[in-house]
Motif scaffolding. Sequence first.
Motif, PDB file in Angstrom:
ATOM      1  N   GLY A 124       0.907  -1.288   0.152  1.00 51.55           N
ATOM      2  CA  GLY A 124      -0.003   0.067   0.041  1.00 51.55           C
ATOM      3  C   GLY A 124       0.855   1.360   0.099  1.00 51.55           C
ATOM      4  O   GLY A 124       2.076   1.397   0.586  1.00 51.55           O
ATOM      5  N   LYS A 125       0.578   2.144  -0.698  1.00 51.30           N
ATOM      6  CA  LYS A 125       1.376   3.537  -0.967  1.00 51.30           C
ATOM      7  C   LYS A 125       1.477   4.293   0.473  1.00 51.30           C
ATOM      8  O   LYS A 125       2.323   4.685   0.728  1.00 51.30           O
ATOM      9  CB  LYS A 125       0.562   4.467  -1.733  1.00 51.30           C
ATOM     10  CG  LYS A 125       1.378   5.590  -2.196  1.00 51.30           C
ATOM     11  CD  LYS A 125       0.500   6.532  -3.308  1.00 51.30           C
ATOM     12  CE  LYS A 125       1.371   7.779  -3.614  1.00 51.30           C
ATOM     13  NZ  LYS A 125       0.728   8.496  -4.617  1.00 51.30           N
ATOM     14  N   PHE A 126       0.523   4.192   1.410  1.00 50.17           N
ATOM     15  CA  PHE A 126       0.499   5.192   2.467  1.00 50.17           C
ATOM     16  C   PHE A 126       0.835   4.178   3.832  1.00 50.17           C
ATOM     17  O   PHE A 126       0.517   4.748   4.800  1.00 50.17           O
ATOM     18  CB  PHE A 126      -0.765   5.743   2.719  1.00 50.17           C
ATOM     19  CG  PHE A 126      -1.078   6.621   1.492  1.00 50.17           C
ATOM     20  CD1 PHE A 126      -0.200   8.080   1.345  1.00 50.17           C
ATOM     21  CD2 PHE A 126      -2.352   6.386   0.548  1.00 50.17           C
ATOM     22  CE1 PHE A 126      -0.647   8.851   0.336  1.00 50.17           C
ATOM     23  CE2 PHE A 126      -2.432   7.400  -0.503  1.00 50.17           C
ATOM     24  CZ  PHE A 126      -1.656   8.398  -0.673  1.00 50.17           C
ATOM     25  N   THR A 127       1.354   2.978   3.425  1.00 52.75           N
ATOM     26  CA  THR A 127       1.761   2.268   4.809  1.00 52.75           C
ATOM     27  C   THR A 127       3.092   2.292   5.026  1.00 52.75           C
ATOM     28  O   THR A 127       4.019   2.770   4.358  1.00 52.75           O
ATOM     29  CB  THR A 127       1.340   0.656   4.328  1.00 52.75           C
ATOM     30  OG1 THR A 127       2.115   0.369   3.082  1.00 52.75           O
ATOM     31  CG2 THR A 127      -0.163   0.643   4.203  1.00 52.75           C
ATOM     32  N   GLY A 128       3.566   2.064   6.262  1.00 56.99           N
ATOM     33  CA  GLY A 128       4.941   1.896   6.675  1.00 56.99           C
ATOM     34  C   GLY A 128       5.427   3.340   7.200  1.00 56.99           C
ATOM     35  O   GLY A 128       4.780   4.407   7.180  1.00 56.99           O
TER      36      GLY A 128
END
Length: 256
Positions: A124-128
């Motif tokens: 996912g782009k907005f994970t981490g």
Amino acid sequence: MKTAVSNRRIAIITLLSSVCKATHAFTPFLIQHRQFSIRTTALPAAITLDGETLRGPIAPVGNSVLVRNKDTLSATSGGILLPEQAKEQPTEGLVLAAGPGKLHPHTGVRITNPVQAGCSVLYGKFTGSAMSYNDEQVTMIRDDDILLYYKDSQIITLQNATPCRDYVLVKIEKSKLTTSSGIVVAEMALRDYENCEGIVVKVGEGRMCSTGEFTPSPVQVGERVKFKDYAGNEVKIEGEDYALVKMIDILCTIED
């Protein structure tokens, strides 16, 4: 007198000869020692994290995964193509290091990490958590954030793509431009419409339960399924539309 001088000369010559032999024998040792000293005094490159120097490389713990972000691909030949209208575009990265996996909070069973260093992943782009490691942009994610992974290749293909754990790869069917009553729908009107039906092409190994075993997938390859609205993570693989859907978000199978 001459005999004494001659004996002294012989003694001096013998001493000098012994010194020369000793020096000659000692020279290779000096050369080797010097080379050894040069090798041992060479300093390794500095390891940095967000601008601070570390004593050694970082090691992810639990189910953490250190990923180096790849450049966003808008169009490739045979690679991944992310549609501009996607609500949340996945990110592609290369795994630099991975933890051994997390422990189940109730049973203490190790839930092993599905990826290792060298794997390429889609997440996912907005994970981490983003950070700078050795002057490279990296992200520390969890194995739960990984949608799909592949090995031994620079680009993702349908053959090497592996849905992670409880994800299912579904080939999206094209939206119908004609309704059941014969009314033609403009293609522009369907631009923001997300199709939630398709054919299962690959399934993950399943969700690992508290005993360390995997629960089987409720659907099989080749079945036509319907899943929850906005539950799919859309990607393009080799020019075709696909969605990565969690097994729990699949509503039903459909018989043609």
